[in-house]
Design a protein around this motif. Structure first.
Motif, short mmCIF file in Angstrom:
data_model
loop_
_atom_site.label_atom_id
_atom_site.label_comp_id
_atom_site.label_asym_id
_atom_site.label_seq_id
_atom_site.Cartn_x
_atom_site.Cartn_y
_atom_site.Cartn_z
N LEU A 56 51.76 -19.26 21.19
CA LEU A 56 51.75 -18.35 22.33
C LEU A 56 52.30 -19.03 23.57
O LEU A 56 53.13 -18.46 24.30
N LEU A 57 51.86 -20.28 23.82
CA LEU A 57 52.33 -20.99 25.03
C LEU A 57 53.83 -21.24 24.96
O LEU A 57 54.54 -21.10 25.98
N ASN A 58 54.36 -21.63 23.80
CA ASN A 58 55.79 -21.91 23.68
C ASN A 58 56.63 -20.66 23.94
O ASN A 58 57.68 -20.74 24.58
N HIS A 59 56.16 -19.50 23.46
CA HIS A 59 56.91 -18.27 23.71
C HIS A 59 56.71 -17.76 25.13
O HIS A 59 57.61 -17.16 25.71
N LEU A 60 55.53 -18.01 25.66
CA LEU A 60 55.21 -17.46 26.98
C LEU A 60 55.83 -18.28 28.10
O LEU A 60 56.33 -17.73 29.09
N PHE A 61 55.79 -19.65 27.95
CA PHE A 61 56.24 -20.51 29.04
C PHE A 61 57.44 -21.38 28.68
O PHE A 61 57.82 -22.28 29.45
N SER A 62 58.03 -21.15 27.50
CA SER A 62 59.20 -21.93 27.04
C SER A 62 58.87 -23.42 26.96
O SER A 62 59.69 -24.28 27.32
N THR A 63 57.66 -23.74 26.54
CA THR A 63 57.26 -25.14 26.35
C THR A 63 57.57 -25.55 24.91
O THR A 63 58.07 -24.74 24.11
N ASN A 64 57.27 -26.82 24.56
CA ASN A 64 57.57 -27.30 23.20
C ASN A 64 56.35 -27.95 22.57
O ASN A 64 56.44 -29.01 21.96
N PHE A 65 55.16 -27.27 22.75
CA PHE A 65 53.97 -27.80 22.11
C PHE A 65 54.11 -27.70 20.59
O PHE A 65 54.74 -26.78 20.06
N ARG A 66 53.48 -28.65 19.91
CA ARG A 66 53.56 -28.69 18.45
C ARG A 66 52.80 -27.49 17.87
O ARG A 66 51.67 -27.21 18.24
N GLU A 67 53.43 -26.80 16.92
CA GLU A 67 52.84 -25.64 16.29
C GLU A 67 52.44 -25.96 14.86
O GLU A 67 53.01 -26.85 14.22
N MET A 68 51.48 -25.18 14.29
CA MET A 68 51.00 -25.42 12.93
C MET A 68 52.04 -24.91 11.92
O MET A 68 52.66 -23.87 12.12
N ASP A 69 52.21 -25.68 10.86
CA ASP A 69 53.08 -25.27 9.75
C ASP A 69 52.20 -24.53 8.75
O ASP A 69 51.38 -25.15 8.04
N ALA A 70 52.35 -23.22 8.65
CA ALA A 70 51.48 -22.42 7.80
C ALA A 70 51.62 -22.77 6.34
O ALA A 70 50.69 -22.60 5.55
N PHE A 71 52.82 -23.31 5.94
CA PHE A 71 53.04 -23.61 4.52
C PHE A 71 52.29 -24.88 4.10
O PHE A 71 52.13 -25.16 2.91
N ARG A 72 51.86 -25.67 5.08
CA ARG A 72 51.11 -26.89 4.75
C ARG A 72 49.59 -26.66 4.80
O ARG A 72 48.82 -27.62 4.68
#
Length: 810
Positions: A56-72
């Motif tokens: 949500l933060l990356n899409h909302l504020f154009s940041t590059n926080f690490r996101e979870m890989d759902a396949f892992r």
């Protein structure tokens, strides 16, 4: 994704809770935060682990926080707290990504760190995004309620209010409209605030003093990506100029200058770490809490669905149940025993607390049925009371004694019923229902008492009305000086009898003297009112009464025989007597005289004003006297006792005289007509003149008997005509009507007489019945009667007898 752009993001606090002072100093310099002054905003996000906060933060504020890989697999992605600068948003906006709550990686240490990080976010941020799944709304743990409760409590003690904006971001929104979700969240936050123990300084501080609450909803990122991105873009616009008036953080307070942000954040984290109120409770307590609550919920659901309980609950709605309390207590005890057996190995404190909660919930479920049972007992006891109370009264028992005995009996009956309905696990107070029953019984007693007293009072009032109305009317009809004393005597006698009867009837009511005296006075007033009402009624007919009395006295003699105006009666004296009697009636009816000291001069006043003044005015019309009746009140008589005012008396007398004047004039006319009809002889002087002047003729008649016979026959003929024509009767109505009537009857009458004389002459003189003069006289009378249509039977008899006399002589 890894944070590759180190110039725009840094780890503020690592996973072990160590504050990265060096990293934030470098971050502040690289983004030139110190140049912003107060024109900057801090945004943070908190929520469950793997709920998509970083995405949500990356899409909302154009940041590059690490996101979870759902396949892992779903695992912890963000550790500690990360800080980054938003791209393309004015003013300068810093965003913090917090480690997710309720994660499995930290174990027991999870709760302490999440409370610390949440409190830190609230203390340094202007806007806090609370990320939550839509299906978690209404849940306790997943909706962060315990976390917020602890954070709110500690925040009020450690920090002053800075008006932080809480934005609840609902993820994966379902079909439920946002209008229905938003009130639930706002109500939950308010309840959390209300339940938090507050320090004395903030005892009455409202939630709005510390926080603003906003709610937004986003679609699923995985299932509706495009719609999610559109909604995020719309939300992003709200962060532009967020610190301006009207913005998301437009009313923030206590802002630290940008150059001191790093130091302020470090000090706040230090205070939070040293606060022991945020320590994690023991693991066994948490396990016991969860498990005991599950067992309690299971037992509650099982009890609610229990067939025996459902049958009791349904049956108690329609009527009382024998041994209701014993049956429910048995069912309740069995379920609590099951709980004790299953929770016996868990922490005793938690087990006891949850057992108490379970018992309270079960009793809360049972209480409506218990109240229904009490209601049936109360209503049944009340009906029982009504029956036994009516039976006691009909049996002749005194009212107060019956009410006291029946009340004691029925209250004891109610207590027995309550004892059977009481549930031993509950300590419910039945006094309110008992008091309600007592009030209902007292109300019924009062209603019956009022009805009985009204019945008794109405009975004696009816007797008084019957005993007074007729006699009072009769006494007033024969108005005299003794009328009002007789009425007073009658009123006193009947009132004393009614009061004696009423006092005896009230003896069984245990009535205080004041109330009893009040009822006695009421019955006395009623009796007096009956007399006064009858007097007013008769006063309304006084003119009719006066005319009837005048007519009776004027038209009838002392023997109550109708008067015949022969000419000897003194009409003036009779009229005066009749009018005086009518005036007496008017004076009696003018006022009520129910008190022994009632003395007035109304009769004299009326006599002077209506009789004497009229006589004086006739004698001397030039004299102007004062009119004592020109008033609306009588002297020394209160208006309440006045039935006919002086002015009304004057008007009534004028009308009375006008309506009785005709009777007097008719009597005078009849008397004069009678005098004229009886005065047929000539005056004495005429008789003397006839004797003197007719002496020679009289002597001639004596010398010649033939003349005497002719005169005699002529006399008989004239007498017969007088009787047949009823001359005196014809002239009674006047001379002209008499002449007209005689002119029409004269010739037929002459012809009838001649015809009858002829028939008499043809009858042979024999010794048989035909020759009997009396029989001839009868036939002669029959003939005359049959042929004469205008003569009366009396005059026929007189005429027939006169004609039969000569035949006898012959």
């Amino acid at each position: 994704m890894e944070k590759s752009d180190h110039s725009c993001s840094t780890q503020l606090i690592d996973g072990d809770g160590v504050f990265n002072a060096t990293g934030i100093e470098n971050f502040t310099k690289e983004v030139r935060l110190g140049e912003c002054g107060l024109s900057y905003a801090v945004v943070s996000i908190m929520g469950p682990q793997s709920s998509g906060k970083s995405t949500l933060l990356n899409h909302l504020f154009s940041t590059n926080f690490r996101e979870m890989d759902a396949f892992r697999g779903r695992s912890q992605t963000t550790k500690g707290i990360w800080l980054a600068k938003c791209a393309g948003i004015e003013p300068c906006t810093l965003v913090m990504d917090l480690e997710g709550t309720d994660g499995r990686e930290r174990g027991e240490d999870d709760t302490a760190f999440e409370k610390q990080s949440a409190l830190f976010a609230l203390a340094v941020s202007d806007i806090v995004l609370i990320n939550m799944w839509c299906h978690d709304i209404g849940r306790e743990q997943a909706a962060n309620k315990p976390l917020l409760k602890t954070v709110f409590q500690v925040m009020m003690r450690l920090f002053s209010p800075r008006k932080t904006t809480l934005v609840f971001v609902i993820r994966d929104k379902t079909r439920t409209p946002l209008e229905n979700l938003e009130p639930v969240l706002r109500e939950d936050v308010q309840k959390i605030w209300d339940s938090v123990p507050k320090p004395h300084a903030h005892k009455e501080t409202p939630l709005s003093e510390f926080f603003n609450v906003e709610v937004v909803a986003l679609s699923s990122y995985e299932e509706k990506e495009e719609q999610f991105k559109e909604q995020v873009a719309s939300l992003r616009q709200r962060f532009f100029h967020s610190i301006a008036p009207g913005g998301l953080a437009g009313d923030r307070r206590g802002v630290v200058p940008a150059s001191g942000f790093a130091f302020s954040a470090q000090q706040i984290w230090k205070v939070i770490k040293e606060n022991k109120d945020l320590d994690l409770p023991a693991h066994k307590v948490m396990v016991a809490t969860v498990r005991c609550e599950e067992i309690a919920n299971e037992k509650y659901s099982s009890f609610a669905a229990n067939e025996e309980w459902c049958h009791l609950e349904e049956a108690v709605q329609s009527g009382p149940i024998q041994s209701f309390g014993k049956s429910v207590s048995s069912i309740l005890g069995s379920f609590l025993s099951e709980y004790d057996a299953e929770a016996t190995f868990f922490d005793e404190g938690v087990r006891s607390a949850k057992r108490k909660q379970l018992e309270e919930k079960l009793l809360q479920l049972i209480q409506p049925a218990f109240q229904s049972a009490l209601g049936h007992i109360r209503s049944g006891t009340l009906e029982k009371f009504k029956g036994v109370f009516d039976k006691a009264l009909n049996g002749g028992e005194g009212f107060s004694l019956a009410s006291r005995n029946c009340t004691q009996f029925c209250m004891a009956l109610f207590d027995e019923g309550c004892a059977e309905a009481v549930i031993k696990q509950a300590n419910w107070d039945t006094s309110k229902v008992r008091d309600k029953l007592r009030r209902d019984i007292d109300a019924h007693i009062t209603a019956v008492r009022t009805a009985k007293l009204s019945e008794i009072t109405a009975h004696y009032e009816e007797k008084l009305k019957e005993a007074l109305s007729g006699p009072v009317e009769a006494l007033l009809d024969g108005a005299s000086n003794e009328t009002w004393p007789a009425i007073r005597k009658l009123l006193r006698r009947e009132t004393e009898a009614a009061v004696a009867g009423l006092s005896g009837a009230l003896s069984g009511f245990d009535m205080d003297d004041q109330t009893k005296n009040k009822m006695v006075v009421s019955i006395e007033d009623y009796a007096r009112g009956v007399v006064e009402a009858k007097a007013r009624e008769e006063a309304g007919r006084v003119l009719i009464r006066m005319k009837d009395r005048f007519s009776t006295l004027f038209s009838h003699d002392s023997d109550s025989m109708p008067r015949v105006w022969t000419g000897k009666e003194d009409i003036r004296a009779i009229t005066k007597t009749a009018r005086s009697a009518s005036l007496k009636l008017l004076s009696v009816m003018a006022v009520t005289r129910l008190d022994d000291d009632d003395n007035d001069t109304i009769e004299n006043t009326l006599s002077v004003a209506l009789v004497d003044s009229a006589s004086a005015a006739v004698k001397d019309r030039s004299i102007t006297t004062f009119d004592p009746l020109a008033s609306s009140t009588w002297e020394e008589v209160p208006p309440t006792k006045t039935l006919i005012t002086p002015v009304q008396c004057k008007s009534l007398w004028r009308q009375f005289k006008a309506e009785t004047e005709y009777s007097v004039s008719q009597a005078i006319s009849a008397q004069e007509a009678n005098k004229r009809s009886n005065n047929w002889l000539p005056p004495p002087w005429a008789i003397a003149a006839l004797v003197i002047l007719g002496f020679n003729e009289f002597m001639t008649l004596l010398r010649n008997p033939l003349y005497l016979g002719v005169i005699f026959v002529a006399f008989l003929l004239v007498k017969a005509l007088w009787v047949q024509l009823d001359i005196s009767g014809e002239f009674r109505n006047g001379a002209l009507p008499g002449l007209i009537s005689l002119s029409s009857k004269f010739v037929p009458t002459i012809m009838n007489l001649l015809k009858r004389l002829a028939e008499e002459g043809q009858i042979p003189t024999t010794n048989g019945p035909q020759g009997n003069p009396s029989i001839a006289s009868k036939s002669s009378r029959n003939g005359v009667s049959a042929s004469s249509e205008t003569s009366s039977s009396a005059s026929s008899e007189v005429t027939s007898s006169e004609y039969s006399s000569p035949s006898k002589e012959e």
